[in-house]
Scaffold this motif. Sequence first.
Motif, PDB file in Angstrom:
ATOM      1  N   GLU A 133     -41.231 -47.427 -24.412  1.00 57.70           N
ATOM      2  CA  GLU A 133     -42.081 -49.126 -24.280  1.00 57.70           C
ATOM      3  C   GLU A 133     -43.064 -49.170 -25.750  1.00 57.70           C
ATOM      4  O   GLU A 133     -42.884 -50.661 -26.191  1.00 57.70           O
ATOM      5  N   LEU A 147     -40.243 -50.265 -27.724  1.00 57.15           N
ATOM      6  CA  LEU A 147     -39.276 -51.778 -28.159  1.00 57.15           C
ATOM      7  C   LEU A 147     -40.734 -52.712 -28.970  1.00 57.15           C
ATOM      8  O   LEU A 147     -40.092 -53.806 -28.867  1.00 57.15           O
ATOM      9  N   GLY A 148     -41.434 -52.124 -28.515  1.00 57.25           N
ATOM     10  CA  GLY A 148     -42.635 -53.407 -28.927  1.00 57.25           C
ATOM     11  C   GLY A 148     -42.746 -53.162 -30.167  1.00 57.25           C
ATOM     12  O   GLY A 148     -43.118 -54.998 -30.718  1.00 57.25           O
ATOM     13  N   SER A 195     -39.461 -55.598 -31.134  1.00 53.54           N
ATOM     14  CA  SER A 195     -39.692 -56.981 -30.998  1.00 53.54           C
ATOM     15  C   SER A 195     -40.397 -56.873 -31.341  1.00 53.54           C
ATOM     16  O   SER A 195     -40.283 -58.057 -32.210  1.00 53.54           O
ATOM     17  N   LYS A 196     -41.390 -56.820 -32.091  1.00 53.52           N
ATOM     18  CA  LYS A 196     -41.809 -56.950 -33.497  1.00 53.52           C
ATOM     19  C   LYS A 196     -41.636 -57.968 -34.680  1.00 53.52           C
ATOM     20  O   LYS A 196     -41.378 -58.304 -35.625  1.00 53.52           O
ATOM     21  N   ARG A 246     -38.390 -57.578 -34.818  1.00 52.35           N
ATOM     22  CA  ARG A 246     -36.880 -58.880 -34.636  1.00 52.35           C
ATOM     23  C   ARG A 246     -38.064 -59.958 -34.466  1.00 52.35           C
ATOM     24  O   ARG A 246     -37.069 -61.254 -35.742  1.00 52.35           O
ATOM     25  N   ASN A 247     -38.893 -60.589 -34.505  1.00 49.45           N
ATOM     26  CA  ASN A 247     -39.858 -61.490 -34.598  1.00 49.45           C
ATOM     27  C   ASN A 247     -40.079 -61.732 -35.738  1.00 49.45           C
ATOM     28  O   ASN A 247     -40.208 -62.855 -36.412  1.00 49.45           O
TER      29      ASN A 247
END
Length: 132
Positions: A63, A66-67, A70-71, A73-74
Amino acid sequence: VWLEEEQKLQQNTATELNTSTESNLDLTEKYESERNSLQLQIEELERVQSTLGEERQLRERTESKLGQVSKERNEMERKYLLESHQLQLKIDELKRTRVWLEEEQQLRQETETKWDETKSKLKATTESNLDL
């Protein structure tokens, strides 16, 4: 008679004692068996608990990653949008420059044409004046 009764009583007592001892041995065996069974269950539960703990840690790390992904990716998406916008602005500027250059080229050609016409007229006028 008394001696016979005493012997019978001792025999009965010995029989009861043997029966009681056997019963106690059976209960002890049963207790040990149940205790061993419970110990095995406890060990299995400890293994399961350990496995669950490892899985929980793995899930938490996953997790977390993934966080982080995701960060990232953003952030990459934000950079892409910014660069895309900047490229579009550059494309628009280049299009305007091309249009301006085409217009300048057209104006230069028109000016050259008029200059050639003017030179021709001037030459013709000059020759006509010299003939006079």
